[in-house]
Every structure is written in structure tokens, then in C-alpha cells.
Write a protein that holds these residues in place. Structure first.
Motif, PDB file in Angstrom:
ATOM      1  N   PRO A  14      17.539  11.475   5.588  1.00 36.99           N
ATOM      2  CA  PRO A  14      16.891  10.626   4.564  1.00 36.99           C
ATOM      3  C   PRO A  14      15.754   9.450   4.874  1.00 36.99           C
ATOM      4  N   LYS A  15      15.068   9.989   4.525  1.00 31.20           N
ATOM      5  CA  LYS A  15      13.516   8.841   4.357  1.00 31.20           C
ATOM      6  C   LYS A  15      13.538   7.627   3.862  1.00 31.20           C
ATOM      7  N   LEU A  16      13.158   6.368   4.265  1.00 34.29           N
ATOM      8  CA  LEU A  16      13.875   5.268   4.018  1.00 34.29           C
ATOM      9  C   LEU A  16      13.390   4.084   4.439  1.00 34.29           C
ATOM     10  N   THR A  17      12.971   3.300   4.249  1.00 34.37           N
ATOM     11  CA  THR A  17      11.879   2.154   3.681  1.00 34.37           C
ATOM     12  C   THR A  17      12.548   0.955   4.815  1.00 34.37           C
ATOM     13  N   LYS A  18      11.865   0.247   5.481  1.00 34.62           N
ATOM     14  CA  LYS A  18      12.629  -1.048   6.429  1.00 34.62           C
ATOM     15  C   LYS A  18      13.857  -1.465   6.207  1.00 34.62           C
ATOM     16  N   GLU A  19      13.710  -1.631   4.777  1.00 30.36           N
ATOM     17  CA  GLU A  19      14.775  -2.737   4.060  1.00 30.36           C
ATOM     18  C   GLU A  19      16.029  -1.909   3.936  1.00 30.36           C
ATOM     19  N   GLU A  20      15.711  -0.656   3.644  1.00 28.19           N
ATOM     20  CA  GLU A  20      17.253   0.026   3.554  1.00 28.19           C
ATOM     21  C   GLU A  20      17.293   0.237   4.545  1.00 28.19           C
ATOM     22  N   LEU A  21      16.874   0.630   5.551  1.00 29.42           N
ATOM     23  CA  LEU A  21      17.397   0.919   6.962  1.00 29.42           C
ATOM     24  C   LEU A  21      18.311  -0.338   7.389  1.00 29.42           C
ATOM     25  N   TYR A  22      17.198  -2.035   7.252  1.00 30.37           N
ATOM     26  CA  TYR A  22      18.095  -2.734   7.589  1.00 30.37           C
ATOM     27  C   TYR A  22      19.422  -2.796   6.619  1.00 30.37           C
ATOM     28  N   ASN A  23      19.160  -2.866   5.763  1.00 30.46           N
ATOM     29  CA  ASN A  23      20.498  -3.339   5.089  1.00 30.46           C
ATOM     30  C   ASN A  23      21.729  -1.609   5.490  1.00 30.46           C
ATOM     31  N   GLY A  24      21.030  -0.636   5.971  1.00 32.46           N
ATOM     32  CA  GLY A  24      22.302  -0.595   5.723  1.00 32.46           C
ATOM     33  C   GLY A  24      23.126  -0.420   7.484  1.00 32.46           C
TER      34      GLY A  24
END
Length: 206
Positions: free
Chosen positions: A128-138
Motif C-alpha cells: 500500500p502506498k502510504l503517507t508519512k502520517e499513515e505509516l506513523y500511526n500504523g
């Protein structure tokens, strides 16, 4: 019938073998250097040359940066993680020792398209292509599991910084046992030195 089946199987094995790359080591030992470079052998010779040169230039650049610290020794090595007909995924580790309890190293995940010799992106592998925020929260909420250097032992990512100091790594390898990829973080970025390189599994099959 057996002979015919055996002949077909042998032909398939030959075709499979020729579709995969051979990676041979080139060793350089001189002064404080102990370096092992990967030399690729692709069917596409232009791609082979491009990928081999990229890795050698990368190691040379790392060595040049380390030499500024007047280290006792510098080493480099590599490991092929996964290979298919159209790509190869490997880790390249460079290391310097300047004295004390231990040295420092950096492990890069390099993934090459065997038809072009170009570096590939993690999103090229169905991740999945993620934003920095999505990766961090994940990472923070456990959606994306973090593992220590063996890629089996879970890590709680105790060194995870605040969002504004967190970076989205470009480092990754292809999951050697399944689909998806592992994003790579160096010691002290998400966990302690003893945990080694830590891996964030974007698609993880337990």
C-alpha cells in the motif's frame, strides 16, 4: 512416459535457471578496507552493468564518508533476500569501527528491475502506498508490525519519535517468504542497537 516427463521437467529447470541472476562476489582487501561487492549477471547486459555500477558506487560513497572518521576498519557485504525473473532484492551493509564497544553500520535495501537495472519503489510490489502520517500511526497502533533483525521477533518500537521527527524510509526489501515488503529502519531509529535493523511489515503473513 517417465522419460518424457523427465525431459519436460529438465527443460523447465534449465529455463528457470537461466531466468534468474547469478550474483558473484568481488572482494577488495586493502589497508583498513574489507569490502565485498555484488556483481550481477542478468540476461539484459545493459541492466546488469547499471545495477552493478549502482551498488559499487553506493559502497564507494559510504566508504569515503567513513574514512573522514579515521576508522580502524571499514567493511561491506551483501545478502540476496529474494529473486524472481524480473527483479532482485538484496541488502548491502557497510560498517565502520572507530574503537569502543562496537562499531556502527548501515544496511540498505536495494531492489533492481532486471530488465532495466533501475531501482524499484516499495509500491511496485503490491504494497500500500502510504503517507508519512499513515505509516506513523500504523506503527504506533500496531496496524503495521515491527520486527527486530531476524524479522520474527516483534519490537514495540520504543524509540519511535514524535510525528514531526519521524521520517518515511526509502529503505526496503521484498518479503522473502510471502507478499508485500518490509520497510527498514536502522539501529536507534525505532529500537536499540541490540535489536539491529528493524523491519516494518506492510503486508505480513504470519
Amino acid at each position: 512416459m517417465f522419460k518424457k516427463t523427465a525431459l519436460i521437467l529438465s527443460a523447465c529447470l534449465v529455463l528457470t535457471a537461466t531466468a534468474f541472476a547469478e550474483v558473484t562476489p568481488k572482494v577488495v582487501k586493502k589497508g583498513n578496507l574489507d569490502l565485498t561487492y555484488p556483481v550481477f549477471s542478468f540476461e539484459n547486459k545493459a541492466a546488469e552493468k547499471k545495477a552493478t555500477k549502482y551498488v559499487q558506487d553506493y559502497i564507494d560513497k559510504e566508504v569515503k564518508a567513513y574514512q573522514r572518521h579515521n576508522p580502524i576498519n571499514i567493511s561491506a557485504d551483501y545478502k540476496v533476500i529474494k529473486e524472481r525473473e524480473w527483479y532482485i532484492s538484496l541488502e548491502v551493509t557497510t560498517y565502520e569501527y572507530t574503537g569502543g564497544a562496537h562499531g556502527m553500520y548501515y544496511t540498505a535495501g536495494l531492489n533492481f528491475d532486471k530488465m532495466t537495472g533501475e531501482l524499484m519503489q516499495y509500491s511496485d510490489f503490491n504494497a500500500p502506498k502510504l503517507t508519512k502520517e499513515e505509516l506513523y500511526n500504523g506503527i504506533k497502533n500496531g496496524t503495521y508490525m515491527v520486527f527486530c533483525n531476524d524479522r520474527k521477533t516483534p519490537s514495540s518500537a520504543p524509540f519511535l519519535p514524535s510525528l514531526d521527527k519521524f521520517r518515511f524510509t526509502k529503505n526496503f526489501i521484498v518479503d522473502p517468504e510471502g507478499g508485500g515488503v518490509y520497510l527498514m529502519y536502522q539501529p536507534y531509529e525505532l529500537d536499540c542497537y541490540a535489536a539491529g535493523v528493524t523491519y516494518v511489515g506492510l503486508i505480513y503473513y504470519g
